[in-house]
Enzyme design. Structure first.
Site, PDB file in Angstrom:
ATOM      1  N   TYR A 151      31.113  55.524  15.916  1.00 39.40           N
ATOM      2  CA  TYR A 151      32.185  54.826  14.617  1.00 39.40           C
ATOM      3  C   TYR A 151      33.628  56.080  14.700  1.00 39.40           C
ATOM      4  CZ  TYR A 151      33.266  53.768   9.627  1.00 39.40           C
ATOM      5  OH  TYR A 151      34.279  53.745   8.378  1.00 39.40           O
ATOM      6  N   ASP A 209      37.179  61.501  19.433  1.00 42.75           N
ATOM      7  CA  ASP A 209      37.441  62.150  17.651  1.00 42.75           C
ATOM      8  C   ASP A 209      36.505  62.720  17.048  1.00 42.75           C
ATOM      9  OD1 ASP A 209      37.321  61.047  14.748  1.00 42.75           O
ATOM     10  OD2 ASP A 209      36.139  58.933  15.721  1.00 42.75           O
ATOM     11  N   LYS A 213      37.687  64.484   7.451  1.00 43.81           N
ATOM     12  CA  LYS A 213      37.172  65.524   6.988  1.00 43.81           C
ATOM     13  C   LYS A 213      37.468  66.880   6.446  1.00 43.81           C
ATOM     14  CE  LYS A 213      33.508  61.825   7.704  1.00 43.81           C
ATOM     15  NZ  LYS A 213      33.398  61.171   8.905  1.00 43.81           N
TER      16      LYS A 213
HETATM   17  C1  LIG Z   1      34.096  59.684   8.931  1.00 36.30           C
HETATM   18  C2  LIG Z   1      34.580  59.397  10.848  1.00 36.30           C
HETATM   19  C3  LIG Z   1      35.614  58.383  10.885  1.00 36.30           C
HETATM   20  C4  LIG Z   1      36.037  58.193   9.599  1.00 36.30           C
HETATM   21  O1  LIG Z   1      37.174  58.982   8.666  1.00 36.30           O
HETATM   22  P1  LIG Z   1      37.703  58.637   7.349  1.00 36.30           P
HETATM   23  O2  LIG Z   1      37.913  59.500   6.642  1.00 36.30           O
HETATM   24  O3  LIG Z   1      35.981  57.912   6.349  1.00 36.30           O
HETATM   25  O4  LIG Z   1      38.417  57.444   6.882  1.00 36.30           O
HETATM   26  C5  LIG Z   1      35.791  58.792  11.508  1.00 36.30           C
HETATM   27  N1  LIG Z   1      35.582  59.272  12.899  1.00 36.30           N
HETATM   28  C6  LIG Z   1      34.531  59.445  12.447  1.00 36.30           C
HETATM   29  C7  LIG Z   1      33.783  60.212  13.668  1.00 36.30           C
HETATM   30  C8  LIG Z   1      33.866  60.330  11.620  1.00 36.30           C
HETATM   31  O5  LIG Z   1      32.862  60.828  10.866  1.00 36.30           O
END
Ligand SMILES: *Cc1c(COP(=O)(O)O)cnc(C)c1O
Length: 433
Positions: A145, A240, A268
């Site tokens: 994701y 990511d 985060k």
């Molecule tokens: C949470 C998450 C996102 C998206 O971040 P948001 O602040 O919710 O837009 C993207 N990549 C990873 C791996 C994530 O866990």
């Protein structure tokens, strides 16, 4: 049973006002049934809901609260920043200091741009990679994701997974055709995609440790093989690290595995609970970003003074206390190993995957190394387990396809509390069919 009367009344009102009653899909409890808990207060390891029930928190706002809730150092930094300004829309000293600190903690980041969410960070990183390479296509992995940008809602994980619609409505065919997908941990599949699209791949993006199909670790040599392929074919390798950054180590997964990506996305933990994201990496690529270069990306509230105060305070604390990662490792090992052992004692040879302070209990006896494996889980039994844990005051992510995030506020006593609840809940989930 918990009294959730105020929560359910609020949820009824919310459903008439907000799509599905929530501002982010996975919060709605759709994949575990029942109705969500509305929260009121959080301190350390503990959450208190609007009905006064208390829970030990193993989500921690999906990762940001690695020091537990309301850590004094972050609260103090925010209170000191508050009277200065809520927002300038102009450059500030703290943005410079934060960029310096990020570069020190994550050395592959030579230049960095602050944004407001992980989604924004990932969208912007692929735009930069496309601008830099002049190529259109990207490769992502099934079950990873990267936020809700159009290009990523192809075989996406997290909420998009349990919604049963991995390909979102509203994403055009034109966008979808530029996103190529491979199974996680499958190097030959990536080689085949590169061979079938010669000179057309701008970027390969992945979670170096996946949190969004449940916790899935990279197989031995997987990250190294991707690094070598990207170097050979001039593809921008994007880690990511929105979840793993500042969590698996102070330098993220790239430090843990010793692999240097070209770009990194962060979110985060970087905001200490406030909305912050960032993307950065090789200077020659980041120099393509406006106003230095021709890749446009902007944000009215980017680098917001309150958000950077919270984020900086938390990052600085993590940077100055490397020993806390050892403590997190020990606590998380007790939790994950205990969970595995309890399941085994109940005759359930369930898979528990863990890397650092992230882990998942998969309701399957098969190893879980990619999305196809994860989908074999008994999600109905997980739903019963989730509610049994909630009733015992343990707040887990309301989906099989998420990880638990351990904070430094989890004491040995709370580990014992969790393990007792785990034993009772696993038994309950498999008796009450
Ligand atoms: C949470 C998450 C996102 C998206 O971040 P948001 O602040 O919710 O837009 C993207 N990549 C990873 C791996 C994530 O866990």
């Amino acid at each position: 049973m918990l009294n959730l009367s105020t929560s359910s009344a609020l949820f009824d009102r919310a459903k008439t006002l907000i799509p599905g009653g929530v501002n982010s899909p996975v919060r709605a409890f759709r994949s575990v049934g029942g109705s969500p808990v509305f929260m009121q207060h959080a301190q350390g390891a503990w959450l208190t809901d609007v009905d006064g029930n208390r829970y030990v928190d193993f989500i921690n706002s999906w990762g940001p609260m690695i020091l537990g809730h309301a850590p004094q150092i972050v609260l103090e930094a925010v209170s000191q920043a508050l009277p200065q300004s809520l927002s300038f829309g102009a450059p500030t000293r703290r943005e410079v200091e934060m960029a310096e600190l990020i570069r020190e903690m994550v050395p592959s980041i030579e230049k960095v741009r602050l944004v407001n969410s992980g989604t924004e960070a990932c969208m912007s990183a692929i735009r930069a990679a496309r601008g830099y390479t002049g190529r259109a296509k990207i490769i992502k992995f099934e079950g990873c994701y990267h936020g809700h940008g159009d290009a990523f809602l192809i075989a996406a994980g997290s909420g998009a997974l349990t919604a049963g619609e991995p390909d979102s409505a509203g994403v055009t065919q034109g966008v979808a055709q530029d996103t190529l997908t491979a199974p996680y941990n499958d190097v030959p599949a990536v080689e085949a995609l590169i061979a079938a699209n010669p000179g057309q791949i701008a970027a390969l993006i992945l979670e170096p440790v996946v949190g969004n199909m449940g916790l899935v670790a990279p197989a031995d040599g997987f990250l190294r093989a991707l690094r070598a392929l990207c170097t050979e074919y001039g593809i921008v390798l994007i880690f990511d690290e929105v979840m793993t950054g500042f969590r698996l180590t102070s330098g993220g997964a790239q430090q843990l595995y010793g692999i240097r990506p070209d770009l990194t996305t962060l979110g985060k933990i970087i905001g200490g609970g406030l909305p912050v994201g960032a993307y950065g990496g090789r200077e020659d690529i980041m120099n393509c970003v406006a106003p230095a270069g021709k890749v446009y990306q902007a944000g009215t509230l980017s680098g917001n003074p309150i958000a950077t105060a919270a984020g900086m305070a938390q990052l600085r604390y993590l940077h100055e206390h490397p020993e806390l990662y050892m403590a997190l490792e020990a606590t998380s090992a007790r939790l994950a190993d205990g969970t595995r052992q309890i399941a085994a004692e109940l005759g359930l040879n369930y898979t528990v995957n863990r890397v650092g302070s992230m882990f998942s209990l998969f309701f399957t006896a098969e190893p879980v190394t990619n999305l196809e494996d994860a989908k074999k889980c008994d999600t109905a039994a997980f739903g019963r387990y989730f509610h049994a844990m909630l009733n015992r005051g343990i707040y887990l992510a309301p989906s099989q396809f998420e990880a638990l995030f351990v904070s430094t506020a989890i004491t040995d006593d709370l580990v014992d509390h969790y393990l007792r609840a785990c034993r009772e809940s696993l038994a309950e989930a498999h008796s009450a069919k």
